[in-house]
Design a protein around this motif. Structure first.
Motif, mmCIF file in Angstrom:
data_model
loop_
_atom_site.group_PDB
_atom_site.id
_atom_site.type_symbol
_atom_site.label_atom_id
_atom_site.label_comp_id
_atom_site.label_asym_id
_atom_site.label_seq_id
_atom_site.Cartn_x
_atom_site.Cartn_y
_atom_site.Cartn_z
ATOM 1 N N SER A 148 0.834 -1.202 0.000
ATOM 2 C CA SER A 148 0.000 0.000 0.000
ATOM 3 C C SER A 148 0.875 1.260 0.000
ATOM 4 O O SER A 148 0.375 2.369 -0.163
ATOM 5 C CB SER A 148 -0.949 0.007 1.203
ATOM 6 N N HIS A 149 2.193 1.063 0.159
ATOM 7 C CA HIS A 149 3.129 2.185 0.190
ATOM 8 C C HIS A 149 4.065 2.210 -1.012
ATOM 9 O O HIS A 149 4.521 3.279 -1.416
ATOM 10 C CB HIS A 149 3.956 2.136 1.471
ATOM 11 N N VAL A 150 4.402 1.039 -1.533
ATOM 12 C CA VAL A 150 5.216 0.926 -2.747
ATOM 13 C C VAL A 150 4.514 -0.035 -3.695
ATOM 14 O O VAL A 150 3.903 -1.011 -3.258
ATOM 15 C CB VAL A 150 6.656 0.445 -2.456
ATOM 16 N N LYS A 151 4.609 0.274 -4.982
ATOM 17 C CA LYS A 151 3.887 -0.516 -5.985
ATOM 18 C C LYS A 151 4.454 -1.922 -6.113
ATOM 19 O O LYS A 151 3.719 -2.893 -6.137
ATOM 20 C CB LYS A 151 3.933 0.223 -7.319
ATOM 21 N N ASP A 152 5.783 -2.006 -6.198
ATOM 22 C CA ASP A 152 6.452 -3.287 -6.380
ATOM 23 C C ASP A 152 7.950 -3.079 -6.116
ATOM 24 O O ASP A 152 8.374 -1.990 -5.724
ATOM 25 C CB ASP A 152 6.205 -3.852 -7.793
ATOM 26 N N LEU A 153 8.738 -4.122 -6.351
ATOM 27 C CA LEU A 153 10.182 -4.034 -6.095
ATOM 28 C C LEU A 153 10.827 -2.951 -6.954
ATOM 29 O O LEU A 153 11.683 -2.203 -6.465
ATOM 30 C CB LEU A 153 10.855 -5.389 -6.334
ATOM 31 N N GLN A 154 10.434 -2.831 -8.199
ATOM 32 C CA GLN A 154 11.015 -1.810 -9.071
ATOM 33 C C GLN A 154 10.727 -0.409 -8.532
ATOM 34 O O GLN A 154 11.607 0.445 -8.521
ATOM 35 C CB GLN A 154 10.502 -1.960 -10.508
#
Length: 191
Positions: A45-51
């Motif tokens: 909910s804070h970062v979209k994904d690892l990238q």
């Protein structure tokens, strides 16, 4: 750490610190979740994904490095500016190896333009104005300086210079002397 304390900024800072400890390439959402004591799903909910996380760390590193370089350059010109700029990069890489690796992350044009990357280019070009280099020679010199600084620092960090008794510091100083000489005697476009 409590879930309530999780924010994108705290995740980015923690990921940068983790990168310095375990290497940028080893930072994962799972590893970061472990550091926060939460499940990986809680971070999405804070970062979209690892990238997205990696880009955030890269932008943080570029900003920190730009701030450090700008402070080092203040009031300097010519060779003094070149040496201060180079040492700011080298010192940052040694102090923050994971963040330094993150700063090398390839980004698309829009993402790079929205980072501190343009500040790095502007500072390098400001140094080169002291050598009276016009474009396109400035572009070539920016690339040469970047490649030299990054190449030297990268080799130093992996122990690439341990095979000789010559001081790494002395070689670094001679490299900066050589770059100064090249910049003062930049070859003409036809030669």
């Amino acid at each position: 750490m409590a879930r309530a304390g999780v924010t994108a900024e705290r995740l980015t800072q923690a990921a940068a610190e983790l990168a310095d400890e375990i290497g940028f390439q080893n930072v994962t959402v799972s590893a970061l979740a472990r550091a926060f004591g939460v499940k990986p799903a809680a971070l999405y909910s804070h970062v979209k994904d690892l990238q997205d996380l990696r880009v955030r760390v890269a932008k943080l590193a570029l900003a920190e490095l730009a701030d450090r370089a700008a402070a080092a350059l203040a009031g300097r010109s010519g060779k003094d500016a070149l040496v201060a700029f180079a040492n700011a990069y080298r010192d940052y890489a040694k102090e923050h190896p994971g963040r330094y690796a993150a700063a090398q992350l390839e980004m698309d044009y829009e993402t790079a333009a929205d980072s501190a990357a343009p500040r790095h280019s502007a500072m390098t070009r400001a140094i080169l104005r002291g050598y009276d280099l016009p474009d396109p020679a400035q572009t070539d010199a920016v690339r040469m300086l970047g490649a030299t600084f990054h190449g030297y620092v990268s080799l130093e960090m992996v122990g690439g210079f341990r095979h000789t008794p010559r001081s790494v510091e002395e070689s670094w100083n001679r490299t900066l002397d050589a770059l100064d000489a090249v910049l003062r005697n930049w070859p003409s476009a036809g030669g």
